[in-house]
Design an enzyme around this catalytic site. Sequence first.
Site, PDB file in Angstrom:
ATOM      1  N   ASN A   1     -79.815  13.352  -3.629  1.00 47.12           N
ATOM      2  CA  ASN A   1     -80.300  14.665  -4.083  1.00 47.12           C
ATOM      3  C   ASN A   1     -81.822  14.719  -4.131  1.00 47.12           C
ATOM      4  O   ASN A   1     -82.429  15.757  -3.839  1.00 47.12           O
ATOM      5  CB  ASN A   1     -79.735  15.004  -5.475  1.00 47.12           C
ATOM      6  CG  ASN A   1     -78.251  15.304  -5.431  1.00 47.12           C
ATOM      7  OD1 ASN A   1     -77.679  15.439  -4.344  1.00 47.12           O
ATOM      8  ND2 ASN A   1     -77.619  15.409  -6.576  1.00 47.12           N
ATOM      9  N   ALA A   2     -82.448  13.598  -4.500  1.00 43.67           N
ATOM     10  CA  ALA A   2     -83.916  13.559  -4.531  1.00 43.67           C
ATOM     11  C   ALA A   2     -84.475  13.751  -3.118  1.00 43.67           C
ATOM     12  O   ALA A   2     -85.478  14.452  -2.918  1.00 43.67           O
ATOM     13  CB  ALA A   2     -84.398  12.237  -5.126  1.00 43.67           C
TER      14      ALA A   2
ATOM     15  N   ASP B   1     -83.163  15.935   6.511  1.00 42.79           N
ATOM     16  CA  ASP B   1     -81.830  16.485   6.286  1.00 42.79           C
ATOM     17  C   ASP B   1     -80.732  15.562   6.821  1.00 42.79           C
ATOM     18  O   ASP B   1     -79.577  15.636   6.409  1.00 42.79           O
ATOM     19  CB  ASP B   1     -81.739  17.854   6.972  1.00 42.79           C
ATOM     20  CG  ASP B   1     -80.699  18.729   6.333  1.00 42.79           C
ATOM     21  OD1 ASP B   1     -79.822  18.196   5.633  1.00 42.79           O
ATOM     22  OD2 ASP B   1     -80.753  19.946   6.532  1.00 42.79           O
TER      23      ASP B   1
ATOM     24  N   ASP C   1     -81.254  24.230   2.556  1.00 45.85           N
ATOM     25  CA  ASP C   1     -81.477  24.619   3.967  1.00 45.85           C
ATOM     26  C   ASP C   1     -81.893  26.081   4.054  1.00 45.85           C
ATOM     27  O   ASP C   1     -82.759  26.455   4.840  1.00 45.85           O
ATOM     28  CB  ASP C   1     -80.189  24.440   4.793  1.00 45.85           C
ATOM     29  CG  ASP C   1     -79.865  22.983   5.050  1.00 45.85           C
ATOM     30  OD1 ASP C   1     -80.705  22.120   4.742  1.00 45.85           O
ATOM     31  OD2 ASP C   1     -78.757  22.716   5.563  1.00 45.85           O
TER      32      ASP C   1
HETATM   33  C1  LIG Z   1     -92.819  20.579  16.313  1.00 44.38           C
HETATM   34  C2  LIG Z   1     -91.908  21.334  17.141  1.00 44.38           C
HETATM   35  C3  LIG Z   1     -91.813  20.775  18.477  1.00 44.38           C
HETATM   36  C4  LIG Z   1     -90.465  20.454  18.823  1.00 44.38           C
HETATM   37  C5  LIG Z   1     -90.289  19.010  18.802  1.00 44.38           C
HETATM   38  C6  LIG Z   1     -89.172  18.715  17.894  1.00 44.38           C
HETATM   39  C7  LIG Z   1     -88.965  17.274  17.797  1.00 44.38           C
HETATM   40  C8  LIG Z   1     -87.773  17.071  16.946  1.00 44.38           C
HETATM   41  C9  LIG Z   1     -87.208  15.778  17.260  1.00 44.38           C
HETATM   42  C10 LIG Z   1     -85.957  15.597  17.450  1.00 44.38           C
HETATM   43  C11 LIG Z   1     -84.950  16.628  17.233  1.00 44.38           C
HETATM   44  C12 LIG Z   1     -83.751  15.943  16.756  1.00 44.38           C
HETATM   45  C13 LIG Z   1     -82.737  16.937  16.399  1.00 44.38           C
HETATM   46  C14 LIG Z   1     -81.857  16.316  15.403  1.00 44.38           C
HETATM   47  C15 LIG Z   1     -80.501  16.816  15.621  1.00 44.38           C
HETATM   48  C16 LIG Z   1     -79.721  16.759  14.391  1.00 44.38           C
HETATM   49  C17 LIG Z   1     -78.364  17.195  14.708  1.00 44.38           C
HETATM   50  C18 LIG Z   1     -77.622  17.586  13.511  1.00 44.38           C
HETATM   51  O1  LIG Z   1     -76.493  17.242  13.376  1.00 44.38           O
HETATM   52  O2  LIG Z   1     -78.248  18.402  12.633  1.00 44.38           O
HETATM   53  C19 LIG Z   1     -77.497  18.928  11.589  1.00 44.38           C
HETATM   54  C20 LIG Z   1     -78.232  18.528  10.354  1.00 44.38           C
HETATM   55  C21 LIG Z   1     -77.369  18.598   9.150  1.00 44.38           C
HETATM   56  O3  LIG Z   1     -77.072  19.912   8.874  1.00 44.38           O
HETATM   57  P1  LIG Z   1     -76.363  20.152   7.482  1.00 44.38           P
HETATM   58  O4  LIG Z   1     -74.909  19.878   7.644  1.00 44.38           O
HETATM   59  O5  LIG Z   1     -77.103  19.450   6.424  1.00 44.38           O
HETATM   60  O6  LIG Z   1     -76.603  21.672   7.252  1.00 44.38           O
HETATM   61  C22 LIG Z   1     -75.685  22.686   7.529  1.00 44.38           C
HETATM   62  C23 LIG Z   1     -76.488  23.839   8.090  1.00 44.38           C
HETATM   63  O7  LIG Z   1     -77.486  24.236   7.179  1.00 44.38           O
HETATM   64  C24 LIG Z   1     -75.575  25.002   8.355  1.00 44.38           C
HETATM   65  O8  LIG Z   1     -76.387  26.061   8.787  1.00 44.38           O
HETATM   66  P2  LIG Z   1     -75.928  27.044   9.949  1.00 44.38           P
HETATM   67  O9  LIG Z   1     -75.934  26.265  11.217  1.00 44.38           O
HETATM   68  O10 LIG Z   1     -74.579  27.515   9.567  1.00 44.38           O
HETATM   69  O11 LIG Z   1     -76.922  28.120   9.893  1.00 44.38           O
HETATM   70  C25 LIG Z   1     -74.841  25.412   7.098  1.00 44.38           C
HETATM   71  O12 LIG Z   1     -73.922  26.410   7.431  1.00 44.38           O
HETATM   72  C26 LIG Z   1     -74.094  24.250   6.474  1.00 44.38           C
HETATM   73  O13 LIG Z   1     -73.592  24.653   5.244  1.00 44.38           O
HETATM   74  C27 LIG Z   1     -75.016  23.087   6.239  1.00 44.38           C
HETATM   75  O14 LIG Z   1     -74.276  21.999   5.773  1.00 44.38           O
HETATM   76  O15 LIG Z   1     -79.315  19.359  10.114  1.00 44.38           O
HETATM   77  C28 LIG Z   1     -80.263  19.840  10.450  1.00 44.38           C
HETATM   78  O16 LIG Z   1     -80.225  21.021  10.417  1.00 44.38           O
HETATM   79  C29 LIG Z   1     -81.406  18.977  10.742  1.00 44.38           C
HETATM   80  C30 LIG Z   1     -82.304  19.801  11.491  1.00 44.38           C
HETATM   81  C31 LIG Z   1     -83.385  18.973  11.967  1.00 44.38           C
HETATM   82  C32 LIG Z   1     -83.962  19.615  13.153  1.00 44.38           C
HETATM   83  C33 LIG Z   1     -85.403  19.437  13.123  1.00 44.38           C
HETATM   84  C34 LIG Z   1     -86.018  20.086  14.280  1.00 44.38           C
HETATM   85  C35 LIG Z   1     -87.226  20.719  13.789  1.00 44.38           C
HETATM   86  C36 LIG Z   1     -88.015  21.243  14.893  1.00 44.38           C
HETATM   87  C37 LIG Z   1     -88.933  22.086  14.668  1.00 44.38           C
HETATM   88  C38 LIG Z   1     -89.160  22.702  13.361  1.00 44.38           C
HETATM   89  C39 LIG Z   1     -90.502  23.302  13.350  1.00 44.38           C
HETATM   90  C40 LIG Z   1     -90.517  24.549  12.638  1.00 44.38           C
HETATM   91  C41 LIG Z   1     -91.725  25.265  13.045  1.00 44.38           C
HETATM   92  C42 LIG Z   1     -92.393  25.883  11.993  1.00 44.38           C
HETATM   93  C43 LIG Z   1     -93.524  26.626  12.576  1.00 44.38           C
HETATM   94  C44 LIG Z   1     -94.501  26.943  11.535  1.00 44.38           C
HETATM   95  C45 LIG Z   1     -95.528  27.702  12.126  1.00 44.38           C
HETATM   96  N1  LIG Z   2     -77.745  15.370  -1.555  1.00 47.87           N
HETATM   97  C1  LIG Z   2     -76.676  15.302  -0.758  1.00 47.87           C
HETATM   98  C2  LIG Z   2     -76.739  15.699   0.570  1.00 47.87           C
HETATM   99  C3  LIG Z   2     -75.613  15.619   1.355  1.00 47.87           C
HETATM  100  N2  LIG Z   2     -74.454  15.141   0.826  1.00 47.87           N
HETATM  101  C4  LIG Z   2     -73.241  15.039   1.654  1.00 47.87           C
HETATM  102  O1  LIG Z   2     -73.572  14.940   3.043  1.00 47.87           O
HETATM  103  C5  LIG Z   2     -73.123  16.090   3.755  1.00 47.87           C
HETATM  104  C6  LIG Z   2     -74.177  16.587   4.705  1.00 47.87           C
HETATM  105  O2  LIG Z   2     -74.582  15.537   5.507  1.00 47.87           O
HETATM  106  P1  LIG Z   2     -75.849  15.684   6.480  1.00 47.87           P
HETATM  107  O3  LIG Z   2     -76.019  14.344   7.089  1.00 47.87           O
HETATM  108  O4  LIG Z   2     -75.490  16.726   7.477  1.00 47.87           O
HETATM  109  O5  LIG Z   2     -76.977  16.061   5.615  1.00 47.87           O
HETATM  110  C7  LIG Z   2     -72.791  17.128   2.684  1.00 47.87           C
HETATM  111  O6  LIG Z   2     -71.778  17.993   3.116  1.00 47.87           O
HETATM  112  C8  LIG Z   2     -72.342  16.251   1.521  1.00 47.87           C
HETATM  113  O7  LIG Z   2     -71.016  15.842   1.703  1.00 47.87           O
HETATM  114  C9  LIG Z   2     -74.403  14.734  -0.495  1.00 47.87           C
HETATM  115  O8  LIG Z   2     -73.347  14.300  -1.001  1.00 47.87           O
HETATM  116  N3  LIG Z   2     -75.522  14.821  -1.275  1.00 47.87           N
HETATM  117 MG   LIG Z   3     -79.530  20.344   4.831  1.00 50.54          MG
HETATM  118 MG   LIG Z   4     -78.525  16.954   4.871  1.00 48.52          MG
END
Ligand SMILES: CCCCCCCC/C=C\CCCCCCCC(=O)OC[C@H](COP(=O)(O)O[C@@H]1[C@H](O)[C@H](OP(=O)(O)O)[C@@H](O)[C@H](O)[C@H]1O)OC(=O)CCCCCCC/C=C\CCCCCCCC
Ligand SMILES: Nc1ccn([C@@H]2O[C@H](COP(=O)(O)O)[C@@H](O)[C@H]2O)c(=O)n1
Ligand SMILES: [Mg+2]
Ligand SMILES: [Mg+2]
Length: 206
Positions: free
Chosen positions: A32-33, A69, A94
């Site tokens: 969580n941190a 994340d 997010d």
């Molecule tokens: C600087 C920009 C240049 C571009 C270079 C980028 C380099 C980046 C390097 C590598 C990219 C690696 C990509 C990593 C791929 C990760 C794949 C993955 O599984 O990601 C999912 C991961 C976990 O998601 P969660 O399960 O925690 O979250 C879910 C999500 O929120 C769902 O949302 P929804 O899709 O439905 O909208 C929710 O529904 C769900 O509840 C929730 O659980 O998460 C990520 O999302 C990680 C994202 C990391 C990607 C980072 C890329 C960032 C690139 C650029 C950002 C720059 C922003 C620019 C700002 C500009 C300011 C002027």
């Molecule tokens: N503080 C947290 C964050 C995440 N989880 C668990 O992980 C799942 C998401 O995994 P990502 O790798 O996509 O971030 C989330 O659904 C939780 O089950 C948690 O327990 N505590």
């Molecule tokens: Mg997240």
């Molecule tokens: Mg996460």
Amino acid sequence: MAKIFQVTARAGMTRVVEPIARALLRAGVSPNAVTVTGTVGVLVGALGFGARGHLVAGALIVTVFALTDLLDGTMARMSGGSTRFGAFLDSSMDRVADSAVFGAVAYWLATEHDYSGVAAALICLAAGGLVSYVKARAEGLGMTCNVGIAERTERLLIVGVGGLLTGLGVRHALEIALWLLAAVSIFTVGQRMAHVYRQAQRVGAE
Ligand SMILES: CCCCCCCC/C=C\CCCCCCCC(=O)OC[C@H](COP(=O)(O)O[C@@H]1[C@H](O)[C@H](OP(=O)(O)O)[C@@H](O)[C@H](O)[C@H]1O)OC(=O)CCCCCCC/C=C\CCCCCCCC
Ligand SMILES: Nc1ccn([C@@H]2O[C@H](COP(=O)(O)O)[C@@H](O)[C@H]2O)c(=O)n1
Ligand SMILES: [Mg+2]
Ligand SMILES: [Mg+2]
């Protein structure tokens, strides 16, 4: 396609993420941190740098902290401690982070008098929120909604590449990226609603 990209990218990141996750757990840091710290970092990058026109620094800071994340969930799974609150916190943070990114971009474009870009950024903000809301509502009703061409990773990558290119001097790259993202985000809302509709029809018929 989006799913294949996410799975492949995630698998590639695992080798980097796991040792960091292990070290943080050993140091007594909780998942969580990490979730909260990652969000604060994105806020600083977006609002402190991106909104003030430091696009390259903003994009890089947001990227580093957005990638945390992947750490929190990995840490939770490694410690056998995935929690319902952790999942809730992760998804909620997010939304905070995404709102800051698109709010910052809209603010900066407004200071540049690029009102077409502002409109696109606001559509991305609203449509991105809807993409996530539709999934959360569907899951709350006991259905799944794990579909769509522009999930969070794709949305961040598109705005990130646009922001980076404009920061490096490519005029209109951010505006073009935002209009593209607005279109694919709206399309994703449609994909998710259609997916839920089909499930609801099946459940209703049973
Ligand atoms: C600087 C920009 C240049 C571009 C270079 C980028 C380099 C980046 C390097 C590598 C990219 C690696 C990509 C990593 C791929 C990760 C794949 C993955 O599984 O990601 C999912 C991961 C976990 O998601 P969660 O399960 O925690 O979250 C879910 C999500 O929120 C769902 O949302 P929804 O899709 O439905 O909208 C929710 O529904 C769900 O509840 C929730 O659980 O998460 C990520 O999302 C990680 C994202 C990391 C990607 C980072 C890329 C960032 C690139 C650029 C950002 C720059 C922003 C620019 C700002 C500009 C300011 C002027
Ligand atoms: N503080 C947290 C964050 C995440 N989880 C668990 O992980 C799942 C998401 O995994 P990502 O790798 O996509 O971030 C989330 O659904 C939780 O089950 C948690 O327990 N505590
Ligand atoms: Mg997240
Ligand atoms: Mg996460």
